[in-house]
Enzyme design. Structure first.
Site, PDB file in Angstrom:
ATOM      1  N   ARG A 172      24.560  70.225  17.165  1.00 27.00           N
ATOM      2  CA  ARG A 172      25.695  70.551  16.276  1.00 27.00           C
ATOM      3  C   ARG A 172      26.463  72.017  17.011  1.00 27.00           C
ATOM      4  O   ARG A 172      27.497  71.945  16.505  1.00 27.00           O
ATOM      5  CB  ARG A 172      25.131  71.142  15.063  1.00 27.00           C
ATOM      6  CG  ARG A 172      24.505  69.956  14.108  1.00 27.00           C
ATOM      7  CD  ARG A 172      23.580  70.284  12.786  1.00 27.00           C
ATOM      8  NE  ARG A 172      22.232  71.079  13.428  1.00 27.00           N
ATOM      9  CZ  ARG A 172      21.334  71.369  12.724  1.00 27.00           C
ATOM     10  NH1 ARG A 172      21.754  71.606  11.263  1.00 27.00           N
ATOM     11  NH2 ARG A 172      20.463  72.293  13.114  1.00 27.00           N
ATOM     12  N   CYS A 227      26.276  72.825   8.029  1.00 31.33           N
ATOM     13  CA  CYS A 227      26.711  72.028   6.822  1.00 31.33           C
ATOM     14  C   CYS A 227      25.990  70.546   6.962  1.00 31.33           C
ATOM     15  O   CYS A 227      25.868  69.890   5.902  1.00 31.33           O
ATOM     16  CB  CYS A 227      27.882  72.116   6.368  1.00 31.33           C
ATOM     17  SG  CYS A 227      29.135  71.585   7.577  1.00 31.33           S
ATOM     18  N   ASP A 279      42.864  70.682  -0.730  1.00 36.10           N
ATOM     19  CA  ASP A 279      42.526  70.450  -2.187  1.00 36.10           C
ATOM     20  C   ASP A 279      43.570  70.231  -3.003  1.00 36.10           C
ATOM     21  O   ASP A 279      43.886  69.609  -4.315  1.00 36.10           O
ATOM     22  CB  ASP A 279      41.761  71.309  -2.626  1.00 36.10           C
ATOM     23  CG  ASP A 279      40.024  71.483  -2.149  1.00 36.10           C
ATOM     24  OD1 ASP A 279      39.962  70.359  -1.087  1.00 36.10           O
ATOM     25  OD2 ASP A 279      39.413  72.393  -2.067  1.00 36.10           O
ATOM     26  N   MET A 301      52.691  83.788  -5.687  1.00 32.96           N
ATOM     27  CA  MET A 301      54.154  83.168  -5.696  1.00 32.96           C
ATOM     28  C   MET A 301      54.767  82.499  -6.691  1.00 32.96           C
ATOM     29  O   MET A 301      53.730  81.422  -6.775  1.00 32.96           O
ATOM     30  CB  MET A 301      54.133  82.621  -4.261  1.00 32.96           C
ATOM     31  CG  MET A 301      53.881  83.486  -2.766  1.00 32.96           C
ATOM     32  SD  MET A 301      54.830  84.744  -2.501  1.00 32.96           S
ATOM     33  CE  MET A 301      56.218  83.672  -1.737  1.00 32.96           C
ATOM     34  N   ARG A 356      11.913  62.451  25.634  1.00 34.48           N
ATOM     35  CA  ARG A 356      11.942  63.093  24.318  1.00 34.48           C
ATOM     36  C   ARG A 356      10.719  62.768  23.522  1.00 34.48           C
ATOM     37  O   ARG A 356      10.451  61.741  23.246  1.00 34.48           O
ATOM     38  CB  ARG A 356      13.132  62.455  23.844  1.00 34.48           C
ATOM     39  CG  ARG A 356      13.864  63.393  22.594  1.00 34.48           C
ATOM     40  CD  ARG A 356      15.094  62.881  22.072  1.00 34.48           C
ATOM     41  NE  ARG A 356      15.898  64.115  21.521  1.00 34.48           N
ATOM     42  CZ  ARG A 356      17.105  64.233  20.882  1.00 34.48           C
ATOM     43  NH1 ARG A 356      17.772  62.908  20.779  1.00 34.48           N
ATOM     44  NH2 ARG A 356      17.699  65.217  20.639  1.00 34.48           N
ATOM     45  N   TYR A 392      10.621  56.056  15.845  1.00 31.27           N
ATOM     46  CA  TYR A 392      10.939  54.913  16.686  1.00 31.27           C
ATOM     47  C   TYR A 392       9.933  54.001  17.242  1.00 31.27           C
ATOM     48  O   TYR A 392       8.795  54.520  17.223  1.00 31.27           O
ATOM     49  CB  TYR A 392      12.151  54.804  17.767  1.00 31.27           C
ATOM     50  CG  TYR A 392      13.387  55.342  17.004  1.00 31.27           C
ATOM     51  CD1 TYR A 392      14.126  54.712  16.038  1.00 31.27           C
ATOM     52  CD2 TYR A 392      14.052  56.556  17.266  1.00 31.27           C
ATOM     53  CE1 TYR A 392      15.227  54.989  15.304  1.00 31.27           C
ATOM     54  CE2 TYR A 392      15.160  56.834  16.803  1.00 31.27           C
ATOM     55  CZ  TYR A 392      15.862  56.023  15.793  1.00 31.27           C
ATOM     56  OH  TYR A 392      17.141  56.413  15.071  1.00 31.27           O
ATOM     57  N   HIS A 443      10.889  60.559  16.800  1.00 26.42           N
ATOM     58  CA  HIS A 443      11.890  60.105  15.587  1.00 26.42           C
ATOM     59  C   HIS A 443      11.584  58.753  14.879  1.00 26.42           C
ATOM     60  O   HIS A 443      12.405  58.080  14.409  1.00 26.42           O
ATOM     61  CB  HIS A 443      13.368  60.121  16.324  1.00 26.42           C
ATOM     62  CG  HIS A 443      13.858  61.622  16.332  1.00 26.42           C
ATOM     63  ND1 HIS A 443      14.796  61.719  17.227  1.00 26.42           N
ATOM     64  CD2 HIS A 443      13.546  62.609  15.851  1.00 26.42           C
ATOM     65  CE1 HIS A 443      15.273  63.070  17.269  1.00 26.42           C
ATOM     66  NE2 HIS A 443      14.452  63.574  16.282  1.00 26.42           N
TER      67      HIS A 443
END
Length: 693
Positions: free
Chosen positions: A320, A346, A647, A462, A223, A175, A173
């Protein structure tokens, strides 16, 4: 129900050096936006995953020393005795449920400017800060390398003292350790640079020293990236990484494999599908006898079994999917596949790290709330009364409120104006690449359909009189929002009076309803997330010429927080969308769109047969306001409470709507302090003083 025998292999124990995982479900290290700042919150979050059946549960990236500091991004740390005590909160909860706890030891290198600690950043060479902060690293000399090795060993011992079962050497990654490995960044001429053997030397030393320090009780994991560079036409570029892995193959107890390109490794579902890393992983198991884990947004147990049986992996790695459903393993084990909340890809979870805020999830509104609100992803308090609740609107907010209220045992009436459920989710999933977002609707509908205490009324718009005639005890309005066509948005606080004619101005609502323009279109994006670019792709599929204009200096700038901004920009160029950055909209007369440079103020015009506005949404709250007025005037048959959510109250992302629905259901008939809805995870000076010794 019982487990399908096809999935038995997923529940086999797997030995990792001196420890054994109870099954093949492995929550790999992932960020939470909590880190060392919120130890109780992060401990409860990880503990719930262990309760949900994950055999291994790891921390986020965990700094070994103040010289590796990543604020404002909240990371974990193992600097001192206080960190040992904080991490013990997590390991105790993981062990309580039979899981193994893993700590990912991390050194940032050029990706960290140490803005919190003010320590001078170090790396294999002097180089610019990798994320654009105007700092450079100091080139490490041999004394620095010896210090790094000492820090790493000390942190490993602290991890052991905190109760961790697996300790990582983190060599990917971009690093520090990955910079030692790379021939591009490692320009040293001593024994840590030059040849492949020399560049691998530091990683080898850290593996050996970590095993020497903690290997009697803790497994040591590495890793590592399976490839050297981004794939070309889907073919991974392995480069020297195969040789590196071969040189170290049998040293660690486990290999945690990812890839060089982060936007693919954790790619959004619009661009990257399940098990996408298999092509990169194909050689790994042929090189090492040690167990291997990788990710791939695994949600299908059949895909998981296939990966194990074909020798791609030994563990099913997940970040995730474990966030969307911490109980995914237990649901597979109990044969409850329909109850799994599948990840939609997402990447809203990732925004917690990139925005330095607590994690959240579109599918799982309880993530991060386990400690401070006491929310459990599977358990919810029974109803507090025999009240009836009327929910108006079956979008993500209304569906989640109905599901959670129904689970609590309330009698719920769900009224939806359309002939279908899902609201904005159903409309948006018809747009390019967003089909997996339908899982937000499908999970909730499946759960609701099992409930005898929930009634659904479709095609039922409604009125205020209709609502009051039902005489429900509580009324919840979740009627959503609509896109504006008047230009008002982030860069224009007021509506533009210079837009027309109306029949040539479109919004995303028009496109989703099937009303398409017939000529060249200019899309004005002052929303800066996904909507403008998926609409552009939708129109290009109809061979409509599209120019996308944004006041920002990036296309879909907020997409940077979900790791998709670059992918979006590339896709728009691929499908032939013309892009205009840093320009605001000033006028449209049906033939020409007038723009102004956001920096110079210079005007320009672009011909367009239609203008499509993606700016902001207005709450569809007319019903709520009429009912609110009836309450004020004391009309008959009033409910005990009238509430609006999602919303309809304040337009936001889908995750915000789901959270609003869940919170309403949790808090109904409960005593909530309106000024302090949550507990605050912080340490007071008095507490620190009394526990210091």
């Amino acid at each position: 129900m019982s487990r399908d025998p096809r999935y038995d292999i997923l529940f086999e124990p797997v030995k990792i050096g001196p420890v054994t995982a109870k099954n093949r479900f492995y929550q790999v290290p992932h960020c939470t936006g909590l880190g060392w700042l919120r130890p109780r919150m992060v401990a409860a979050l990880r503990g719930v995953k262990a309760e949900g059946g994950w055999g291994v549960v790891c921390t986020e990236y965990c700094s070994i020393h103040p010289a590796s500091d990543d604020l404002p991004h909240p990371y974990a740390s193992l600097w001192d005795q206080g960190d040992i005590r904080a991490h013990s909160l997590m390991t105790e909860q993981v062990h309580e449920h039979g899981g193994l706890a893993g700590a990912e030891l991390w050194v940032g290198g050029a990706r960290s400017a140490n803005l919190f600690t003010n320590e001078v950043p170090m790396d294999v060479a002097s180089m610019p800060n990798a994320v654009g902060i105007p700092y450079q690293t100091r080139a490490m000399d041999k004394a620095d390398i010896r210090e790094l090795r000492r820090w790493h060993r000390a942190a490993a011992l602290r991890a052991k003292a905190a109760g961790f079962d697996i300790v990582y050497v983190y060599a990917t990654h971009h690093y520090l350790l990955s910079h030692f490995l790379s021939a591009k960044t490692n320009t040293r001429s001593d024994e840590y640079g030059g040849s492949l053997e020399n560049r691998v030397r530091l990683v080898r030393e850290l593996i050996e020293e970590t095993k020497d320090a903690v290997g009697d009780r803790c497994a040591v994991a590495v890793r590592f990236s399976a490839d050297e560079a981004n794939a070309v036409d889907g073919e991974p570029i392995i480069g020297e990484h195969r040789d590196m892995l071969a040189m170290l193959a049998e040293l660690p107890d486990l290999w945690d494999i990812n890839i060089n390109e982060y936007s693919q490794e954790m790619g959004v579902s619009r661009f990257v599908k399940e098990a996408s890393l298999e092509a990169h992983m194909s050689y790994v198991k042929s090189i090492t006898s040690k167990p291997v884990v990788t990710v791939g947004r695994f949600t299908s147990p059949d895909t998981m079994v296939s990966q194990v049986r074909r020798g791609i992996v030994d563990f099913i790695g997940a970040a995730r999917p474990s966030i969307a459903d911490p109980f995914l393993p237990k649901k597979i084990e109990e044969g409850r596949l329909d109850d799994i909340r599948e990840c939609i890809g997402c990447n809203i979870c990732y925004t917690g790290d990139s925005k330095a805020t607590p994690i959240r999830c579109t599918q799982n509104p309880t993530i991060g709330e386990e400690w401070r609100r006491g929310w459990h992803p599977e358990n919810i308090a029974p109803k507090g009364s025999d009240s009836t609740v009327l929910v108006v609107g079956a979008g993500p907010a209304g569906l989640e409120a109905t599901r959670a209220l129904g689970k609590r045992g309330y009698q719920v009436l769900l009224a939806e104006a359309e002939q279908w459920l899902g609201g904005r989710v159903t409309r948006e999933t018809a747009l390019p690449g967003l089909s997996e977002w339908a899982r937000v609707r499908d999970y909730r509908v499946q759960q609701i359909q099992k409930m005898a205490n929930v009634e659904i009324y479709l095609d039922n718009r409604m009125s205020a009189d209709d609502v009051l005639d039902i005489e429900a005890d509580h009324v919840l309005i979740a009627t959503g929002a609509r896109w504006l066509a008047n230009g008002r948005g982030l860069h224009s606080e007021t509506a533009l009076a210079t837009l027309g004619p109306a029949e040539q101005i479109f919004t995303p609502d028009d496109i989703m309803a099937g009303r398409l323009p017939t000529g060249p279109v200019l899309i004005y994006d002052d929303d800066h997330y996904y909507m403008a670019n998926v609409i552009a792709e939708r129109l290009r599929a109809e061979d409509i010429a599209v120019t996308l204009v944004t006041p920002s200096n990036q296309i879909s700038s907020w997409g940077g927080h979900t790791s998709e901004q670059g992918l979006i920009h590339r896709r728009l160029l691929q499908v032939g969308v013309d892009l205009v950055l840093s320009h605001t909209l000033t006028a449209y007369d049906g033939k020409e769109v007038q723009l102004q440079c956001a920096y110079s103020g210079k005007a320009r015009s672009i011909s367009a047969a239609a203008l499509l506005m993606v700016t902001m949404r207005a709450p569809d709250d007319a019903l709520f306001r009429e009912l609110q007025q009836r309450v004020r005037t004391g009309a008959d048959s009033l409910p005990k409470t009238l509430t609006r959510i999602g919303d309809c109250e304040a337009p936001a992302i889908i995750a915000g709507a789901v959270f609003a629905g869940h919170r309403y259901a949790r808090e109904l008939d409960t005593d909530i302090d309106p000024d302090n809805r949550i507990r605050y995870d912080r340490v007071f000076y008095e507490e620190a003083e009394t526990t210091a010794d």
